[in-house]
Enzyme design. Structure first.
Site, short mmCIF file in Angstrom:
data_model
loop_
_atom_site.label_atom_id
_atom_site.label_comp_id
_atom_site.label_asym_id
_atom_site.label_seq_id
_atom_site.Cartn_x
_atom_site.Cartn_y
_atom_site.Cartn_z
N THR A 115 8.82 44.49 48.86
CA THR A 115 8.37 45.41 47.56
C THR A 115 6.82 46.09 47.69
O THR A 115 6.24 45.24 48.09
CB THR A 115 8.44 44.38 46.35
OG1 THR A 115 9.94 44.34 46.29
CG2 THR A 115 8.18 45.13 44.92
N ARG A 135 22.97 44.96 41.47
CA ARG A 135 21.99 43.89 40.97
C ARG A 135 20.54 44.52 40.80
O ARG A 135 20.26 45.30 41.54
CB ARG A 135 21.70 42.99 42.11
CG ARG A 135 20.67 42.02 41.90
CD ARG A 135 19.54 42.14 42.78
NE ARG A 135 18.38 41.01 42.76
CZ ARG A 135 17.35 41.23 43.38
NH1 ARG A 135 16.95 42.20 43.93
NH2 ARG A 135 16.50 40.30 43.11
N VAL A 136 20.02 44.21 39.60
CA VAL A 136 18.70 44.68 39.32
C VAL A 136 17.53 43.66 39.30
O VAL A 136 17.98 42.32 38.84
CB VAL A 136 18.30 45.27 37.95
CG1 VAL A 136 17.24 45.51 37.44
CG2 VAL A 136 19.46 46.71 38.18
N GLY A 137 16.39 43.58 40.21
CA GLY A 137 15.66 42.45 40.18
C GLY A 137 14.41 42.65 39.30
O GLY A 137 14.70 43.51 38.27
N ASP A 138 13.26 41.98 39.49
CA ASP A 138 12.36 42.19 38.76
C ASP A 138 11.48 43.53 38.48
O ASP A 138 10.74 44.05 37.63
CB ASP A 138 11.43 40.91 38.80
CG ASP A 138 10.54 41.00 40.10
OD1 ASP A 138 11.26 41.21 41.22
OD2 ASP A 138 9.29 40.83 40.32
N THR A 198 5.82 40.76 43.48
CA THR A 198 6.54 40.75 44.54
C THR A 198 7.32 39.29 44.93
O THR A 198 6.53 38.39 44.98
CB THR A 198 5.91 41.44 45.88
OG1 THR A 198 6.99 41.33 46.74
CG2 THR A 198 4.82 40.70 46.03
N GLY A 199 8.52 39.43 45.30
CA GLY A 199 9.02 38.10 45.47
C GLY A 199 10.62 37.89 45.00
O GLY A 199 11.38 39.01 44.95
N GLY A 212 13.02 38.10 42.93
CA GLY A 212 13.16 38.81 41.74
C GLY A 212 13.51 37.80 40.52
O GLY A 212 13.07 37.99 39.41
#
Lengths: 337, 337
Positions: B204, B232-235, B255-256, B258
């Protein structure tokens, strides 16, 4: 991932409390018939009793939140599940989320059209996947594999909601005709003009529960905004914005103009105000709504902490809301002071 | 909605600062060739200079964040834009978000496949709609109307990323074969087993800027996780989780892994720790990452406040990161201590 039901109790008195909302907005007594008021009151009471029965029988706060929300999702009175409003394309796109205060596990679905009870899909995402948020057809495919009940989209058809859509679209057209040749993107801005907001209502539903083990859970389910376009996602499926739960502070479910709740991260903000500023649940909830008022966002929230303290502030004319305490005492409110 | 560029300055010394990251993960010197290290360093420097030139010429922090992220999105080195990883279906589904610290306006897109620079679509959502978050084909339709550059999905094709996908899928298959006849939903759990996480990297990208008017902005852009399913949706597209900016505290991009960043609402948490607990930017950023470590989430963040203080904590082996100050001084880091 599993709900902590059989762990040692953090709640020596086994106090159980459930708080629910059925949306905030321009809800005025003068516009409400006695029949309509009675229908809302009865359905809110049914939702409270459904969740309370779960809590009393030793079920987890997650199960109580789910049971209460299911009742409201299955009713045409609220903008969630069966009563979800129409998008611009005359479909339903529903959002839901849930969070477990014991371990801060969470699940959410955004933009689903074939799931009878979107909160059930959110619970499945929490319990049966490593993810927090799934969207659209992917979320539906996952829900189907997880055994969540799917329905034909015709299940959500409603003459009342269709008339609401047409009314909003007529207003939109009137504004566009008045403004002349504005660009297409600007027309979408107009679509969400504040004039429409009140007509669209905020019938989002939510629940927060405290179970016999002292664990909190919070959940939220919505059909979003009437006439929405572009796969808009509001605050309801967003952990931190529409829903948050942490045994260390409280559980929160929000309802209102979603964009503002996202920008102020309202649900988590209540927790942060408690944890970092040492505010009580009532003080933190009130401050979070004051910040919404300052930003220009209308709506409300329900909050419940591990000691059973309840807060239900809103800056709109009314909010469908209620709670039930360990003694079975029920409060139901619709209007403001 | 418009960026506040011409308002009276809150920044008497017209100090400008830009901080960027290109993802955190198991980035070890022993695994890095001199050529690869040089390529990353050169690209990070190019991104810093692109944003710095904007800031120096009086552009807003939003424009600087966008310029820096565009450079990283256009590079195959990072998991965003051109370098976005493959989903299980061998497509790209990218997420991005931006927030303006002056007025807390925000924009985000989730799950877009045809937008060359997803951060540009997030900026368009912020500036040209009343919404914060649009997803999937709806977001793409909006972006097209708003004039954001679309590309054929073949633009994102990459042999390197395809080999990564196959490697992750081979690992998944090995685990499934080993575990025998597990249910389909459980197999999706395995898919995201922690063993894969490191192989999938967290590439990211993000940026936070302080402009001459003293306004902060933060943005994040990502291709998400290799082999992801179910939309899927991350952060990264979630305001509060992956991105936050408020002139009253700071701007943050994360970043990481999520899911963990969503559950701890990490980006907003840095702000809350500053506003409510009176921590410095460095203290708040460090505490937010400590909370991630406690929850089990790996990653990092960049934070920048209105006085120009920078923090770049991470709990992984390394994080591609850098900043440029008003004097043009550049720092670039890749590994931990």
């Amino acid at each position: 991932m599993a709900n902590i039901v059989h762990s040692q109790s953090n709640n020596p008195n086994e106090k159980v409390v459930l708080v629910i909302h059925g949306g905030a907005g321009t809800i005025l007594k003068k516009n409400m018939s006695p029949e309509k008021e009675e229908a809302y009151t009865a359905k809110l009471e049914e939702a409270l009793r459904a969740g309370y029965n779960k809590l009393n029988s030793g079920s987890s706060s997650i199960e109580a939140v789910q049971a209460a929300i299911n009742i409201m999702e299955d009713s045409p009175l609220f903008n969630a599940g069966k009563g979800a409003v129409y998008t611009n394309a005359e479909t339903q796109e529903m959002d839901a989320s849930i969070m477990n205060g014991a371990d801060k596990q969470a699940g959410a679905v955004g933009g689903v059209s074939t799931i009878k009870n979107p909160i059930d899909a959110a619970v499945a995402v929490m319990n049966q996947s490593e993810h927090v948020m799934l969207t659209g057809q992917g979320a539906e495919a996952f829900a189907e594999k997880a055994g969540v009940e799917l329905v034909d989209p015709s299940y959500f058809k409603s003459d009342v909601r269709m008339r609401q859509l047409k009314r909003v679209q007529d207003k939109e057209k009137a504004i566009l005709d008045h403004d002349g040749d504005r660009g297409e993107v600007n027309s979408s801005e107009e679509e969400f003009n504040i004039d429409f907001i009140e007509d669209r209502k905020f019938g989002t539903v939510g629940a927060v529960a405290l179970d016999k083990n002292g664990n909190l859970a919070a959940g939220t389910s919505t059909g979003g905004m009437t006439n929405k376009r572009y796969n808009r996602v509001g605050d309801s499926p967003i952990i931190g914005a529409g829903t948050y739960a942490d045994n260390q502070c409280c559980g929160v479910s929000c309802t209102g103009h979603g964009e503002y709740f996202i920008r102020n991260v309202v649900a988590y903000d209540v927790c942060a105000l408690m944890n970092y500023k040492q505010l009580s649940t009532a003080e933190a909830a009130a401050e979070a709504i004051e910040k919404q008022t300052a930003l220009g966002g209308s709506g409300g929230l329900i909050a419940l902490d591990a000691e059973g303290n309840v807060a239900m502030p809103f800056n709109t004319a009314g909010m469908y809301r209620g709670y039930i305490t360990e003694s079975g005492e029920i409060f139901i409110g619709i209007y403001g002071d």
